[in-house]
Motif scaffolding. Sequence first.
Motif, PDB file in Angstrom:
ATOM      1  N   LYS A 105      -1.302  11.012   7.228  1.00  0.00           N
ATOM      2  CA  LYS A 105      -0.844  11.299   5.861  1.00  0.00           C
ATOM      3  C   LYS A 105      -1.755  12.396   5.317  1.00  0.00           C
ATOM      4  CE  LYS A 105      -0.291   8.977   1.380  1.00  0.00           C
ATOM      5  NZ  LYS A 105      -0.447   7.673   0.723  1.00  0.00           N
TER       6      LYS A 105
ATOM      7  N   ARG B 261     -10.015  14.886 -10.544  1.00  0.00           N
ATOM      8  CA  ARG B 261     -10.268  13.664  -9.778  1.00  0.00           C
ATOM      9  C   ARG B 261     -11.692  13.718  -9.194  1.00  0.00           C
ATOM     10  NH1 ARG B 261      -7.601  10.637  -4.531  1.00  0.00           N
ATOM     11  NH2 ARG B 261      -7.221   8.667  -5.559  1.00  0.00           N
TER      12      ARG B 261
ATOM     13  N   ASP C 126      -2.886  14.505   2.382  1.00  0.00           N
ATOM     14  CA  ASP C 126      -2.853  14.423   0.915  1.00  0.00           C
ATOM     15  C   ASP C 126      -3.472  15.682   0.286  1.00  0.00           C
ATOM     16  OD1 ASP C 126      -2.410  13.273  -1.557  1.00  0.00           O
ATOM     17  OD2 ASP C 126      -3.458  11.412  -1.093  1.00  0.00           O
TER      18      ASP C 126
ATOM     19  N   ASP D  42       3.765   8.963  -6.474  1.00  0.00           N
ATOM     20  CA  ASP D  42       2.827   7.848  -6.569  1.00  0.00           C
ATOM     21  C   ASP D  42       3.398   6.738  -7.442  1.00  0.00           C
ATOM     22  OD1 ASP D  42       0.895   8.582  -4.856  1.00  0.00           O
ATOM     23  OD2 ASP D  42      -0.646   9.030  -6.352  1.00  0.00           O
TER      24      ASP D  42
ATOM     25  N   GLY E 264       1.281  11.948  -4.500  1.00  0.00           N
ATOM     26  CA  GLY E 264       2.723  11.687  -4.534  1.00  0.00           C
ATOM     27  C   GLY E 264       3.449  12.975  -4.226  1.00  0.00           C
TER      28      GLY E 264
ATOM     29  N   ASP F 171      -5.270   4.242   4.646  1.00  0.00           N
ATOM     30  CA  ASP F 171      -5.259   5.291   3.612  1.00  0.00           C
ATOM     31  C   ASP F 171      -6.697   5.650   3.242  1.00  0.00           C
ATOM     32  OD1 ASP F 171      -4.524   6.561   0.831  1.00  0.00           O
ATOM     33  OD2 ASP F 171      -2.593   6.217   1.794  1.00  0.00           O
ATOM     34  N   ASP F 172      -6.859   6.234   2.100  1.00  0.00           N
ATOM     35  CA  ASP F 172      -8.141   6.731   1.606  1.00  0.00           C
ATOM     36  C   ASP F 172      -9.246   5.672   1.725  1.00  0.00           C
ATOM     37  OD1 ASP F 172      -9.971   8.272   0.338  1.00  0.00           O
ATOM     38  OD2 ASP F 172      -8.826   8.540  -1.506  1.00  0.00           O
TER      39      ASP F 172
HETATM   40  C1  DGJ Z   1      -2.668   9.967  -3.655  1.00  0.00           C
HETATM   41  C2  DGJ Z   1      -1.563   9.448  -2.797  1.00  0.00           C
HETATM   42  O1  DGJ Z   1      -0.330   9.819  -3.302  1.00  0.00           O
HETATM   43  C3  DGJ Z   1      -1.707   7.940  -2.673  1.00  0.00           C
HETATM   44  O2  DGJ Z   1      -0.628   7.411  -1.974  1.00  0.00           O
HETATM   45  C4  DGJ Z   1      -2.998   7.647  -2.006  1.00  0.00           C
HETATM   46  O3  DGJ Z   1      -2.986   8.145  -0.697  1.00  0.00           O
HETATM   47  C5  DGJ Z   1      -4.137   8.242  -2.790  1.00  0.00           C
HETATM   48  N1  DGJ Z   1      -3.929   9.636  -3.051  1.00  0.00           N
HETATM   49  C6  DGJ Z   1      -5.432   8.050  -2.074  1.00  0.00           C
HETATM   50  O4  DGJ Z   1      -6.464   8.699  -2.694  1.00  0.00           O
END
Ligand code: DGJ
Length: 735
Positions: free
Chosen positions: A479, A446, A481, A551, A532, A369-370
Amino acid sequence: MSRLSITAQNGLFQLDTQNTSYRFRIDEHGVPVHLYYGARLPVDAPLPLPQRRDIGFSGNPGDVNDDRGYSLDTLPQEIPCGGSGDFRDPMLELVHANGALAADLRCQGHEILPRALPLPGLPALYGTGNDPGETLIVTLKDTGSDVYAKLIYGVFARQDILTRSVVIENRGASEVTLERVLSLAVDLDAADLTMTAFCGRYAMERLPETCPVGRIKAEIGSVRGHSSHHYNPAFLLSRPGATETAGECWGFCFAYSGNFIASAQVDQTGRTRVLLGIHPRRFRWRLEPGQSFSAPQVLLSYSGAGAETLSHHFHDVIRAHLCRGPWAERERPLLLNSWEAAYFAFDRPKLLALARQAAALGIEMLVLDDGWFGERDCDERALGDWFANTRKLGGTLGALAADIRALGLRFGLWVEPEMISEDSDLYRAHPDWAAAVPDRPPVRSRGQLVLDMTRADVRDWLFACLYDILNESKADYLKWDFNRSVSDAFSAALPPERMGEFYHRFILGTYDLLERLRAAFPALLIEGCCGGGGRFDAGMLYYTPQIWCSDDTDAVDRVSIQYGTSFFYPASTVGAHVSACPNAQTGRSVPLATRAEVALAGTFGYELDPARLTEVEKDDILRYNKLYHRANGLVRTGVQYRLSPPRAELAAWAFAARDGSCLLVTVVRMRPGTAAPPIPLRGLDAHARYRCAALGETHTGAEWMAAGLCVERELRQYEAALLLLERVGQTGDRE
Ligand code: DGJ
């Protein structure tokens, strides 16, 4: 001319699906007048025509000389326009070169196609070999200009789904400005409906909320640049007394991921005008001569048997005619996502440890992930720097991915392409690529800004970055986002007169990039995400067959979130993971069984650090992973039943096999309490015999459905039970 589902006879059009009919007629003035949407009707069934009465202050079109009963303000219409004398909310408003806001569309002809019609650059239901869909196109022309509108109706008869959209064409010699182009208007013959919308906020999305529809308008929408956590672009309208399993209701679902408006309001004639489309706020689109504008598609359906049946229509069509690619129908790799396991705090040994532990638990994919790129050690920087942080990864992305694959896992990666951090190499090189209003500090959210997705050069650059990353890592999964709303809707590349096009062009840009990526990596599984579920809509599902639902990974909250999501979206699209306890978002602890059984109603995976699991939990996880492989086919392709809502003491849902062979029921105790009533069951063959091994009981489907299901032991608050009923024979068979 008549086809299986579309009948066109003497100006009368009827669109039939298995159980529904939609009828309108072109009246003597060329106006498409809505007549009916409801239970299936024979084409020749007489229907009362809308009454024409001279109502004060409802004027008559200029070309209708002496009929004072004829008013566009009172007729139920298929494409009501602002400036035509209809004072209700319009579907279309356009301003001509001389500044006049006027449109009055009259029919010129129609065409029927034996297939579904794609919309350029936009999501749309597609036809398949044995289910090609059908299309009716009605062409209308403005009485005072060369602006044309093509009303496009799609029919998916098997799923009881219709689609609506409209294309506006400027065939004149001067420009026209579109101030409002919605995709659907329908004037239902009802004055006593309720609207159920799916509302919430970040980390608590899509909770159903119902309000009466009267002369006071019921309206939802988003102007955030994404469909939003706050209001989903899908809603129900229900007759009084309609329930989950009975009564008349209509469903409307927008296949679009940007700003939208949806409203329902009773008019002076006692009909309810329903509207859905791109939000007119911050929208203005300039159509030069020869240009056209396509409005995104709305999916609509009717059920005479309550909301559950309506949901089945949407689930079936979304699975079979909206989600694309090999993963749309396949079992998804069981994944471990690094986010709640490590957030930004990882290095190569940590990632390999996660991968090793995941493999030992039967998990099939590690999703990084991030935090893997640029100087991304926190959420304040590096968005846009889509190159590996070799310090954190201990080498290249390709090398890490290869090591993870060597452990027997697939590899997945997180990106947030539509964003940019001011503290990034990208911003330092291209500050004008961020959406920002000149001479004003941009709104930060953010700590980040939005990339200008309206620009082809930005998209080309993003495509090249994503191509390299995917090519190097051979990732199986991405993924995608999107972690803020869009406020500074300004592009350095758009001329002032086109700035009102920013929001829609942004979404078109995102769709374009996703489409290019899908074409370049057809085997890639993309999961949509927006902090999310802030962009959980039928538009995104055209590009990403699953979307991270919320989320909030707390299983108890997820019962409600997934319940609301299920009204329109099938479980195969719902990203759901088991996370650690106490839950990172709510601090609540619930049994692992509950977390797993709730996540099994989605794509399933984990969002935790396996190193922190006890041996007992690891054994349980091994069992749940096996169960995932056994149950996922049913969850993905079966028929979903909402047996008991989360507000009840026991929430319950079930997935039934389409051949009647089994029913998988999940029950969660939401509130402390004593004995709760039996859970009603549906989805069984009344004449078959079913055994529930956990309860040690065998009954006929009819008996189970009449008596309901009593869980074998008293569940304590937040405990769950999973029960499988398996067909063991037909009535009359000897056991
Ligand atoms: C928001 C996502 O919904 C999370 O699952 C995660 O990937 C974070 N961003 C990462 O910054």
